[in-house]
Design a protein around this motif. Structure first.
Motif, PDB file in Angstrom:
ATOM      1  N   ARG A 243       4.057  -2.165   3.466  1.00 37.53           N
ATOM      2  CA  ARG A 243       5.022  -2.296   2.366  1.00 37.53           C
ATOM      3  C   ARG A 243       4.340  -2.382   1.003  1.00 37.53           C
ATOM      4  N   LYS A 244       3.017  -2.522   1.008  1.00 38.62           N
ATOM      5  CA  LYS A 244       2.263  -2.562  -0.245  1.00 38.62           C
ATOM      6  C   LYS A 244       1.808  -1.175  -0.686  1.00 38.62           C
ATOM      7  N   VAL A 245       2.268  -0.142   0.025  1.00 40.34           N
ATOM      8  CA  VAL A 245       1.907   1.240  -0.307  1.00 40.34           C
ATOM      9  C   VAL A 245       3.183   2.056  -0.517  1.00 40.34           C
ATOM     10  N   SER A 246       3.164   2.905  -1.523  1.00 40.19           N
ATOM     11  CA  SER A 246       4.264   3.850  -1.731  1.00 40.19           C
ATOM     12  C   SER A 246       3.685   5.137  -2.312  1.00 40.19           C
ATOM     13  N   VAL A 247       4.467   6.197  -2.232  1.00 40.29           N
ATOM     14  CA  VAL A 247       4.047   7.494  -2.755  1.00 40.29           C
ATOM     15  C   VAL A 247       5.014   7.917  -3.841  1.00 40.29           C
ATOM     16  N   ASP A 248       4.465   8.197  -5.018  1.00 41.59           N
ATOM     17  CA  ASP A 248       5.256   8.626  -6.176  1.00 41.59           C
ATOM     18  C   ASP A 248       4.746   9.987  -6.615  1.00 41.59           C
ATOM     19  N   GLY A 249       5.377  11.051  -6.065  1.00 38.58           N
ATOM     20  CA  GLY A 249       4.874  12.393  -6.328  1.00 38.58           C
ATOM     21  C   GLY A 249       3.493  12.548  -5.720  1.00 38.58           C
ATOM     22  N   ASN A 250       2.498  12.823  -6.564  1.00 35.09           N
ATOM     23  CA  ASN A 250       1.130  12.943  -6.077  1.00 35.09           C
ATOM     24  C   ASN A 250       0.304  11.681  -6.366  1.00 35.09           C
ATOM     25  N   GLN A 251       1.009  10.576  -6.629  1.00 34.74           N
ATOM     26  CA  GLN A 251       0.343   9.311  -6.865  1.00 34.74           C
ATOM     27  C   GLN A 251       0.581   8.377  -5.683  1.00 34.74           C
ATOM     28  N   VAL A 252      -0.509   7.799  -5.165  1.00 38.62           N
ATOM     29  CA  VAL A 252      -0.389   6.764  -4.154  1.00 38.62           C
ATOM     30  C   VAL A 252      -0.459   5.422  -4.882  1.00 38.62           C
ATOM     31  N   VAL A 253       0.595   4.633  -4.719  1.00 34.09           N
ATOM     32  CA  VAL A 253       0.711   3.376  -5.437  1.00 34.09           C
ATOM     33  C   VAL A 253       0.400   2.226  -4.476  1.00 34.09           C
ATOM     34  N   LEU A 254      -0.519   1.348  -4.882  1.00 33.56           N
ATOM     35  CA  LEU A 254      -0.973   0.246  -4.019  1.00 33.56           C
ATOM     36  C   LEU A 254      -0.725  -1.080  -4.734  1.00 33.56           C
ATOM     37  N   ALA A 255       0.006  -1.970  -4.059  1.00 35.60           N
ATOM     38  CA  ALA A 255       0.417  -3.228  -4.687  1.00 35.60           C
ATOM     39  C   ALA A 255      -0.597  -4.336  -4.537  1.00 35.60           C
ATOM     40  N   SER A 256      -1.666  -4.113  -3.735  1.00 32.85           N
ATOM     41  CA  SER A 256      -2.659  -5.161  -3.509  1.00 32.85           C
ATOM     42  C   SER A 256      -4.058  -4.552  -3.547  1.00 32.85           C
ATOM     43  N   PRO A 257      -5.009  -5.232  -4.188  1.00 32.92           N
ATOM     44  CA  PRO A 257      -6.385  -4.692  -4.268  1.00 32.92           C
ATOM     45  C   PRO A 257      -7.073  -4.600  -2.909  1.00 32.92           C
ATOM     46  N   GLY A 258      -6.598  -5.366  -1.914  1.00 29.17           N
ATOM     47  CA  GLY A 258      -7.233  -5.340  -0.592  1.00 29.17           C
ATOM     48  C   GLY A 258      -6.638  -4.322   0.349  1.00 29.17           C
ATOM     49  N   THR A 259      -5.631  -3.579  -0.098  1.00 35.71           N
ATOM     50  CA  THR A 259      -4.955  -2.605   0.764  1.00 35.71           C
ATOM     51  C   THR A 259      -5.801  -1.347   0.920  1.00 35.71           C
TER      52      THR A 259
ATOM     53  N   SER B 189     -10.988   8.073   1.113  1.00 41.57           N
ATOM     54  CA  SER B 189     -12.085   7.235   0.634  1.00 41.57           C
ATOM     55  C   SER B 189     -11.876   6.853  -0.823  1.00 41.57           C
ATOM     56  N   ALA B 190     -11.351   7.791  -1.619  1.00 35.56           N
ATOM     57  CA  ALA B 190     -11.079   7.487  -3.029  1.00 35.56           C
ATOM     58  C   ALA B 190     -10.049   6.370  -3.149  1.00 35.56           C
ATOM     59  N   ILE B 191      -9.052   6.376  -2.261  1.00 31.04           N
ATOM     60  CA  ILE B 191      -8.047   5.304  -2.254  1.00 31.04           C
ATOM     61  C   ILE B 191      -8.686   3.982  -1.836  1.00 31.04           C
ATOM     62  N   ASN B 192      -9.444   4.016  -0.744  1.00 30.69           N
ATOM     63  CA  ASN B 192      -9.998   2.782  -0.184  1.00 30.69           C
ATOM     64  C   ASN B 192     -11.121   2.190  -1.039  1.00 30.69           C
ATOM     65  N   ASN B 193     -11.791   3.026  -1.819  1.00 26.13           N
ATOM     66  CA  ASN B 193     -12.912   2.560  -2.635  1.00 26.13           C
ATOM     67  C   ASN B 193     -12.576   2.545  -4.119  1.00 26.13           C
ATOM     68  N   ARG B 194     -11.296   2.496  -4.429  1.00 26.51           N
ATOM     69  CA  ARG B 194     -10.854   2.493  -5.827  1.00 26.51           C
ATOM     70  C   ARG B 194     -11.399   1.249  -6.548  1.00 26.51           C
ATOM     71  N   GLY B 195     -11.526   1.365  -7.825  1.00 32.64           N
ATOM     72  CA  GLY B 195     -12.037   0.247  -8.605  1.00 32.64           C
ATOM     73  C   GLY B 195     -11.056  -0.909  -8.695  1.00 32.64           C
ATOM     74  N   THR B 196     -11.578  -2.086  -8.999  1.00 32.18           N
ATOM     75  CA  THR B 196     -10.741  -3.267  -9.158  1.00 32.18           C
ATOM     76  C   THR B 196      -9.709  -3.035 -10.262  1.00 32.18           C
ATOM     77  N   GLY B 197      -8.480  -3.385  -9.969  1.00 36.34           N
ATOM     78  CA  GLY B 197      -7.415  -3.211 -10.950  1.00 36.34           C
ATOM     79  C   GLY B 197      -6.739  -1.856 -10.897  1.00 36.34           C
ATOM     80  N   THR B 198      -7.263  -0.945 -10.071  1.00 36.07           N
ATOM     81  CA  THR B 198      -6.648   0.380  -9.937  1.00 36.07           C
ATOM     82  C   THR B 198      -5.529   0.312  -8.911  1.00 36.07           C
ATOM     83  N   ASP B 199      -4.306   0.605  -9.349  1.00 39.49           N
ATOM     84  CA  ASP B 199      -3.189   0.546  -8.408  1.00 39.49           C
ATOM     85  C   ASP B 199      -2.544   1.904  -8.182  1.00 39.49           C
ATOM     86  N   ARG B 200      -3.096   2.954  -8.796  1.00 42.56           N
ATOM     87  CA  ARG B 200      -2.593   4.313  -8.592  1.00 42.56           C
ATOM     88  C   ARG B 200      -3.762   5.269  -8.414  1.00 42.56           C
ATOM     89  N   VAL B 201      -3.659   6.131  -7.391  1.00 40.49           N
ATOM     90  CA  VAL B 201      -4.694   7.127  -7.137  1.00 40.49           C
ATOM     91  C   VAL B 201      -4.019   8.481  -6.954  1.00 40.49           C
TER      92      VAL B 201
END
Length: 344
Positions: free
Chosen positions: A159-175, A87-99
């Protein structure tokens, strides 16, 4: 004959030594025939009924420990739990690309991305914008608006999602992410690790039809796991499998679905158009050592269809597949028939 001898010896031991405080302990081969009933516990977790059955221990705390693991992982991985990391990933704030997430969530997202790549997107963990438009549980049989569904499909791309250690990286705000197709398998594996670590050698973990067997029955026989006949009661099987220390997971069009105007709409959605897959399959069952693999592969192979799905299973060692088509014919991967009850 051997069991008869043991029982006779047991009767003699009990008759001669039942009243003696200093009686010698019952020899191990004889004690082995004295088996207590398994202990079991069920609860409604993970939006399904979870049942844990242990055959070689009477420690009720192990059952509660298993259920607590379910609650813990549900609190991390469920998109419907507001405080979860998904839920934290899906409801992240605008402009947030790492959770930032826990090890478990990072590990499972990475697993989901592997299955997404394996299927070239036929299975996609970013299906949530589409799946959230469908409701297979209310009984209202509502089909999403076509235009709204088309917009949601545009947001789906693993392809708009990747995992960097304990960070989930999202390339699109709608992902947005949904792990329902693999989470139960992952959780079953963690419960198995816990129980085996506590000395359990014979048990069944059943997370709403995702079945993971620990070892075999105390008498040395295999667990009997049925292949459910699609659209029938769980007790009506189309085949029975002999399972030892393996997982059995099924994905089918009859699990979460509704019918409208003679069409069956089910929860296995095509990322290409947002509608349920219509490829002639009713179900895919995967037998594998790890339940997370069975969970991911059952959905992946269903999404790929009979021919490509069967080829994928055949390419994997220690994995068996059972594909049931609309004519109720069972198609077996290489070696799969060897697990059937009565197979020679």
């Amino acid at each position: 004959m051997r069991n008869g001898i043991y029982m006779g010896m047991l009767a003699a031991v009990l008759a001669l030594g039942g009243c003696r405080k200093d009686a010698a302990p019952i020899p191990e081969p004889i004690a082995a025939v004295i088996q207590k009933d398994p202990i079991t516990k069920s609860d409604f977790l993970l939006n399904t009924f979870v049942t844990i059955t242990i055959y070689d221990s009477q420690d009720e705390a192990l059952l509660e420990g298993s259920m607590e693991l379910c609650r813990e992982y549900e609190g991390l991985l469920s998109k419907t739990v507001e405080s979860s990391e998904i839920s934290a990933i899906n409801n992240r704030g605008t402009g947030t690309d790492r959770v930032a997430v826990s090890d478990a969530t990072a590990e499972l997202i990475a697993e989901g991305l592997e299955f997404s790549k394996l299927s070239d997107g036929a299975f996609d963990i970013t299906i949530e914008p589409v799946s959230s438009l469908w409701d297979f549980t209310s009984g209202q049989a509502l089909i999403p608006d076509e235009e709204e569904l088309a917009k949601a499909v545009e947001q789906v791309d693993y392809r708009k999602v990747s995992v960097d250690g304990n960070q989930v990286v999202l390339a699109s705000p709608g992902t947005r992410i949904e792990l329902g197709a693999i989470a139960k398998g992952y959780i079953a594996d963690r419960i198995k690790e816990y129980l085996v670590g506590e000395g359990v050698e014979s048990a069944i973990i059943n997370l709403g039809g995702n079945v993971l067997c620990i070892g075999e029955k105390p008498d040395g026989s295999a667990f009997k796991i049925g292949l459910q006949k699609p659209f029938k009661d769980r007790n009506e099987t189309i085949a029975v499998l002999n399972i030892r220390d393996q997982s059995v997971v099924t994905s089918g069009v009859y699990e979460r679905h509704f019918e409208k105007d003679g069409v069956n709409y089910h929860h296995i959605l095509n990322p290409e158009d947002g509608y349920p897959y219509d490829n002639g399959l009713l179900s895919v069952t995967i037998v594998s050592p790890q339940s997370v693999d069975g969970d991911g592969l059952s959905t992946t192979c269903f999404s790929l269809g009979l021919e490509a799905g069967m080829a994928l299973v055949d390419s994997m060692p220690e994995v068996s597949g059972y594909f049931i088509t609309e004519d109720y014919e069972v198609h077996y991967s290489e070696g799969a028939k060897e697990l059937l009850q009565g197979a020679k």
